[in-house]
Motif scaffolding. Structure first.
Motif, PDB file in Angstrom:
ATOM      1  N   ASN A  75       0.825  -1.195   0.000  1.00  0.00           N
ATOM      2  CA  ASN A  75       0.000   0.000   0.000  1.00  0.00           C
ATOM      3  C   ASN A  75       0.865   1.252   0.000  1.00  0.00           C
ATOM      4  N   TYR A  92      -8.552   8.958  -0.202  1.00  0.00           N
ATOM      5  CA  TYR A  92      -8.285   7.523  -0.420  1.00  0.00           C
ATOM      6  C   TYR A  92      -8.900   7.003  -1.710  1.00  0.00           C
ATOM      7  N   VAL A 186      -6.796  -2.126   2.555  1.00  0.00           N
ATOM      8  CA  VAL A 186      -7.105  -1.012   3.453  1.00  0.00           C
ATOM      9  C   VAL A 186      -7.208  -1.497   4.889  1.00  0.00           C
ATOM     10  N   ASP A 375     -14.081   0.395  -0.463  1.00  0.00           N
ATOM     11  CA  ASP A 375     -13.345   0.357   0.803  1.00  0.00           C
ATOM     12  C   ASP A 375     -13.880   1.369   1.807  1.00  0.00           C
TER      13      ASP A 375
END
Length: 441
Positions: A75, A92, A186, A375
């Motif tokens: 990530n 995000y 996430v 997410d």
């Protein structure tokens, strides 16, 4: 109807906002999008794309890092700290694509010639094409451009700006890559020190949403006996699994329609679709399969638990069995993700709506019902108030022929993204130039 609490910018905030918006550069956004789309990042194998974005965020002035999950993927987090005493706001988007972009997609995606299905980028005027060029990479490029413009404008932040992207955002479960998908990235990110006060998720559709559904994955097994093409119908001991499965499909489709109506509330209408039917061997068509499987995804309203959805489906299957006592049926729930919601009075929802109304120059209406899962549901379940904001999608007027249906989510018209960038910039300025006490923290 949801309402927006007015809170006009101060003269200073308005100046900062205008200065930052003036730095938004559509050509720079397009170039980043082209370069990122040119880096293939299927779910569970996003390392190259994530490392690229970590370097890019560092180059624009953020403290950026690649957060390894395993040797294939990881990530990204970039941070621009303020002077202190403010909130932290995370912009995000996921970074993985929903398709593999190779021969394994065929024939399930349909014709693979359209440019939006190719795991390589192409630019044509204001357009960028390629697998994931719209969702998720158009979102990543837009959020990054917001951060870039904010930094170039030298806006004096009180709070901290985070830009983050994670693998595993697609609603898939890739067993060969450590079960990647279903918000695995996430969840990894949030479990390891990334803890913003608020988040903004960019996703398609030109509304602000305060909640999103979860999802439930089910499999129905219709059982019979192994057969042979030369056996007459009515032969003792032979029961087809395929023919009863056709009846199950029809009744299941009707149940999904009724389920969505029955479980609609808030801004979520939890649709479901049968995704596939499998059974038998193409190379052995003389031998009807003893089992035919039907699998589907049904979305889960934030006010309905996966357990409750499982109970609703169990009741349907009980009725189906009673109507067809000669069917041999079994089923299981093999995937579940709860939905998530944020109070409509929360600061970030109100701020995002103010930004939307500022650009659209109208009151934010009740949005269309939402069935898409992101997410954002996971962020909310971690206790992070989250607003979802987007742009008109799909893009219209493409100079290239595109795949029918969902396709590769890979056609982006850059001018469509710029109003969304200005809406997000509004919420960033609104949130990060105030002390925590003004934000309800």
């Amino acid at each position: 109807m949801l309402t927006t609490t007015p809170l006009p910018f101060s003269a200073e905030q308005q100046t900062w906002y205008e200065r930052a918006c003036a730095k938004l550069d559509p050509r720079r956004l397009q170039q980043l999008l082209y370069e990122l789309t040119n880096i293939h990042s299927p779910t569970g194998a996003a390392r190259e794309a994530s490392e690229f974005m970590a370097r890019h965020l560092g180059n624009i002035g953020m403290n950026a890092s690649y957060r390894r999950m395993n040797e294939r993927t990881g990530n990204v987090v970039g941070e621009k700290r303020g002077s202190g005493g403010g909130a932290s706001l995370m912009l995000y988007a996921p970074i993985d694509t929903h398709l593999e972009g190779d021969e394994s997609d065929s024939p399930w995606v349909g014709p693979t010639d359209p440019v939006d299905l190719k795991p390589s980028a192409r630019m044509d005027g204001d357009w960028v094409f390629g697998l994931g060029a719209s969702n998720p990479k158009g979102m990543i490029a837009t959020l990054t451009e917001v951060a870039n413009a904010l930094i170039e404008a030298d806006v004096p932040l009180t709070g901290d700006l985070l830009v983050a992207m994670a693998d595993g955002g697609m609603p898939v479960d890739v067993a060969a890559r450590d079960q990647a998908g279903m918000s695995s990235g996430v969840t990894h990110l949030l479990s390891r020190g990334v803890a913003p006060d608020f988040a903004i998720v960019m996703k398609p559709w030109n509304w602000v949403y305060h909640e999103e559904p979860g999802m439930g994955w089910f499999k129905v097994k219709v059982k019979g006996t192994l057969g042979y093409a030369g056996v007459p119908r009515g032969t003792p001991g032979f029961r087809s699994s395929v023919v009863p499965a056709a009846q199950v499909v029809l009744e299941l489709e009707q149940w999904l329609i009724e389920y969505a109506e029955r479980n609609t509330s808030g801004v979520v209408k939890p649709h479901g679709w049968i995704a596939g039917v499998q059974g038998g061997w193409p190379e052995r068509p003389a031998f009807p399969s003893a089992v035919t499987e039907i699998f589907f995804d049904v979305r889960i309203n934030p006010r309905t638990s996966p357990g409750e959805v499982k109970a609703q489906f169990a009741a349907f299957m009980g009725g189906l069995q009673a109507r067809h006592p000669d069917f041999d049926l079994d089923w299981e729930m093999y995937g579940s993700v709860p939905g998530g919601t944020t109070s409509t009075d929360n600061w970030i929802i109100q701020s995002a709506r103010r930004g939307w109304e500022h650009i659209e120059q109208r009151t934010h209406p009740t949005p269309d019902y939402l069935g898409g899962q992101t997410d954002g549901a996971a962020l909310r379940r971690f206790g992070i108030p989250t607003a979802r904001i987007g742009w008109p999608w799909p893009a219209e007027g493409s100079p290239e022929p595109l795949a029918e249906g969902l396709g590769g989510m890979g056609a982006t018209y850059i001018p469509d993204l710029m109003p969304c960038a200005r809406k997000i910039m509004y919420a960033v300025i609104d949130t990060l130039t105030r002390p925590r006490a003004e934000l309800g923290l």
